[in-house]
Write a protein that holds these residues in place. Structure first.
Motif, PDB file in Angstrom:
ATOM      1  N   VAL A  47     -25.465  53.852  62.625  1.00  0.00           N
ATOM      2  CA  VAL A  47     -25.400  54.278  64.025  1.00  0.00           C
ATOM      3  C   VAL A  47     -24.137  55.103  64.270  1.00  0.00           C
ATOM      4  O   VAL A  47     -24.183  56.143  64.929  1.00  0.00           O
ATOM      5  CB  VAL A  47     -25.466  53.067  64.980  1.00  0.00           C
ATOM      6  N   VAL A  48     -23.009  54.654  63.751  1.00  0.00           N
ATOM      7  CA  VAL A  48     -21.760  55.395  63.931  1.00  0.00           C
ATOM      8  C   VAL A  48     -21.878  56.766  63.271  1.00  0.00           C
ATOM      9  O   VAL A  48     -21.481  57.781  63.843  1.00  0.00           O
ATOM     10  CB  VAL A  48     -20.548  54.606  63.385  1.00  0.00           C
ATOM     11  N   LYS A  49     -22.477  56.827  62.086  1.00  0.00           N
ATOM     12  CA  LYS A  49     -22.682  58.106  61.391  1.00  0.00           C
ATOM     13  C   LYS A  49     -23.577  59.017  62.212  1.00  0.00           C
ATOM     14  O   LYS A  49     -23.298  60.214  62.350  1.00  0.00           O
ATOM     15  CB  LYS A  49     -23.286  57.849  60.006  1.00  0.00           C
ATOM     16  N   ALA A  50     -24.659  58.479  62.782  1.00  0.00           N
ATOM     17  CA  ALA A  50     -25.552  59.293  63.611  1.00  0.00           C
ATOM     18  C   ALA A  50     -24.811  59.834  64.833  1.00  0.00           C
ATOM     19  O   ALA A  50     -24.984  61.003  65.203  1.00  0.00           O
ATOM     20  CB  ALA A  50     -26.771  58.476  64.035  1.00  0.00           C
TER      21      ALA A  50
ATOM     22  N   LEU B 283      -6.683  58.502  65.952  1.00  0.00           N
ATOM     23  CA  LEU B 283      -7.501  59.698  66.154  1.00  0.00           C
ATOM     24  C   LEU B 283      -7.487  60.581  64.909  1.00  0.00           C
ATOM     25  O   LEU B 283      -8.521  61.144  64.525  1.00  0.00           O
ATOM     26  CB  LEU B 283      -7.004  60.479  67.372  1.00  0.00           C
ATOM     27  N   ASP B 284      -6.331  60.680  64.263  1.00  0.00           N
ATOM     28  CA  ASP B 284      -6.235  61.460  63.032  1.00  0.00           C
ATOM     29  C   ASP B 284      -7.126  60.864  61.946  1.00  0.00           C
ATOM     30  O   ASP B 284      -7.801  61.592  61.213  1.00  0.00           O
ATOM     31  CB  ASP B 284      -4.798  61.521  62.523  1.00  0.00           C
ATOM     32  N   THR B 285      -7.145  59.538  61.837  1.00  0.00           N
ATOM     33  CA  THR B 285      -8.002  58.879  60.852  1.00  0.00           C
ATOM     34  C   THR B 285      -9.466  59.203  61.115  1.00  0.00           C
ATOM     35  O   THR B 285     -10.217  59.522  60.189  1.00  0.00           O
ATOM     36  CB  THR B 285      -7.773  57.356  60.858  1.00  0.00           C
ATOM     37  N   LEU B 286      -9.882  59.133  62.389  1.00  0.00           N
ATOM     38  CA  LEU B 286     -11.262  59.494  62.728  1.00  0.00           C
ATOM     39  C   LEU B 286     -11.550  60.952  62.377  1.00  0.00           C
ATOM     40  O   LEU B 286     -12.605  61.266  61.833  1.00  0.00           O
ATOM     41  CB  LEU B 286     -11.537  59.246  64.211  1.00  0.00           C
ATOM     42  N   GLN B 287     -10.603  61.831  62.674  1.00  0.00           N
ATOM     43  CA  GLN B 287     -10.799  63.243  62.367  1.00  0.00           C
ATOM     44  C   GLN B 287     -10.889  63.456  60.864  1.00  0.00           C
ATOM     45  O   GLN B 287     -11.737  64.213  60.396  1.00  0.00           O
ATOM     46  CB  GLN B 287      -9.674  64.088  62.963  1.00  0.00           C
ATOM     47  N   PHE B 288     -10.030  62.796  60.082  1.00  0.00           N
ATOM     48  CA  PHE B 288     -10.096  62.905  58.623  1.00  0.00           C
ATOM     49  C   PHE B 288     -11.465  62.441  58.134  1.00  0.00           C
ATOM     50  O   PHE B 288     -12.069  63.063  57.266  1.00  0.00           O
ATOM     51  CB  PHE B 288      -9.007  62.072  57.940  1.00  0.00           C
ATOM     52  N   TRP B 289     -11.950  61.318  58.671  1.00  0.00           N
ATOM     53  CA  TRP B 289     -13.244  60.780  58.275  1.00  0.00           C
ATOM     54  C   TRP B 289     -14.345  61.809  58.530  1.00  0.00           C
ATOM     55  O   TRP B 289     -15.173  62.075  57.674  1.00  0.00           O
ATOM     56  CB  TRP B 289     -13.517  59.477  59.021  1.00  0.00           C
TER      57      TRP B 289
ATOM     58  N   ASN C 289      -1.964  62.852  52.750  1.00  0.00           N
ATOM     59  CA  ASN C 289      -1.613  61.887  51.710  1.00  0.00           C
ATOM     60  C   ASN C 289      -2.701  61.742  50.655  1.00  0.00           C
ATOM     61  O   ASN C 289      -2.570  60.949  49.743  1.00  0.00           O
ATOM     62  CB  ASN C 289      -1.242  60.525  52.317  1.00  0.00           C
ATOM     63  N   GLY C 290      -3.793  62.508  50.780  1.00  0.00           N
ATOM     64  CA  GLY C 290      -4.825  62.512  49.761  1.00  0.00           C
ATOM     65  C   GLY C 290      -5.802  61.356  49.819  1.00  0.00           C
ATOM     66  O   GLY C 290      -6.687  61.266  48.988  1.00  0.00           O
ATOM     67  N   THR C 291      -5.687  60.467  50.768  1.00  0.00           N
ATOM     68  CA  THR C 291      -6.589  59.336  50.887  1.00  0.00           C
ATOM     69  C   THR C 291      -7.953  59.792  51.372  1.00  0.00           C
ATOM     70  O   THR C 291      -8.057  60.566  52.313  1.00  0.00           O
ATOM     71  CB  THR C 291      -6.037  58.301  51.900  1.00  0.00           C
ATOM     72  N   VAL C 292      -9.000  59.306  50.733  1.00  0.00           N
ATOM     73  CA  VAL C 292     -10.346  59.550  51.221  1.00  0.00           C
ATOM     74  C   VAL C 292     -10.633  58.480  52.263  1.00  0.00           C
ATOM     75  O   VAL C 292     -10.533  57.288  51.992  1.00  0.00           O
ATOM     76  CB  VAL C 292     -11.373  59.496  50.076  1.00  0.00           C
ATOM     77  N   VAL C 293     -10.949  58.911  53.471  1.00  0.00           N
ATOM     78  CA  VAL C 293     -11.196  57.996  54.571  1.00  0.00           C
ATOM     79  C   VAL C 293     -12.677  57.645  54.592  1.00  0.00           C
ATOM     80  O   VAL C 293     -13.529  58.537  54.610  1.00  0.00           O
ATOM     81  CB  VAL C 293     -10.765  58.620  55.916  1.00  0.00           C
ATOM     82  N   THR C 294     -12.993  56.351  54.567  1.00  0.00           N
ATOM     83  CA  THR C 294     -14.378  55.899  54.598  1.00  0.00           C
ATOM     84  C   THR C 294     -14.614  54.979  55.793  1.00  0.00           C
ATOM     85  O   THR C 294     -13.673  54.415  56.355  1.00  0.00           O
ATOM     86  CB  THR C 294     -14.755  55.122  53.320  1.00  0.00           C
ATOM     87  N   TYR C 295     -15.879  54.826  56.143  1.00  0.00           N
ATOM     88  CA  TYR C 295     -16.245  53.917  57.221  1.00  0.00           C
ATOM     89  C   TYR C 295     -15.817  52.488  56.874  1.00  0.00           C
ATOM     90  O   TYR C 295     -15.149  51.823  57.663  1.00  0.00           O
ATOM     91  CB  TYR C 295     -17.762  53.965  57.461  1.00  0.00           C
TER      92      TYR C 295
ATOM     93  N   ALA D  28     -17.829  61.945  56.869  1.00  0.00           N
ATOM     94  CA  ALA D  28     -18.207  60.643  57.429  1.00  0.00           C
ATOM     95  C   ALA D  28     -18.789  59.728  56.356  1.00  0.00           C
ATOM     96  O   ALA D  28     -19.879  59.195  56.466  1.00  0.00           O
ATOM     97  CB  ALA D  28     -19.181  60.828  58.605  1.00  0.00           C
ATOM     98  N   LEU D  29     -18.009  59.535  55.316  1.00  0.00           N
ATOM     99  CA  LEU D  29     -18.447  58.723  54.172  1.00  0.00           C
ATOM    100  C   LEU D  29     -18.518  57.238  54.509  1.00  0.00           C
ATOM    101  O   LEU D  29     -17.745  56.743  55.307  1.00  0.00           O
ATOM    102  CB  LEU D  29     -17.470  58.909  53.008  1.00  0.00           C
TER     103      LEU D  29
END
Length: 101
Positions: free
Chosen positions: A55-58, A88-94, A20-26, A99-100
């Motif tokens: 921490v989540v990014k690390a 899970l898909d949202t996490l994978q997209f991120w 859907n073209g959405t950029v997934v961010t933290y 991992a923005l």
């Protein structure tokens, strides 16, 4: 060919991973997932504390978010079972999008 008609690598990666073209961010997406599924056990009471982006990014950079939440290796997280596929898909997209924050 006209180079200006080609997508930039960033655009191509987003389109390839997120239909859907959405950029997934933290801030907009992943924090809610962490709050709802992870903070109960990983919110400052010892062990891995997943209450901040850094921490989540690390953890993501080390492959732990993918391994534990998405693949279930080393023990499925959260302990009650895998999260819904859309989560899970949202996490994978991120992760796929870098991992923005």
């Amino acid at each position: 060919y006209n180079k200006t008609e080609l997508p930039t690598p960033e655009e191509e990666a987003v389109e390839a991973t997120n239909p859907n073209g959405t950029v997934v961010t933290y801030t907009s997406h992943v924090k809610t997932i962490m709050d709802n599924n992870c903070i109960g056990c990983h919110g400052g009471s010892g062990g891995v504390n997943l209450d901040t982006y850094s921490v989540v990014k690390a953890q993501a950079d080390a492959g732990r978010i993918l391994a534990r939440a998405i693949n279930g290796s080393g023990g499925t997280m959260p302990p009650g079972g895998l999260m819904p596929q859309t989560t899970l898909d949202t996490l994978q997209f991120w992760l796929d999008q870098g991992a923005l924050q």
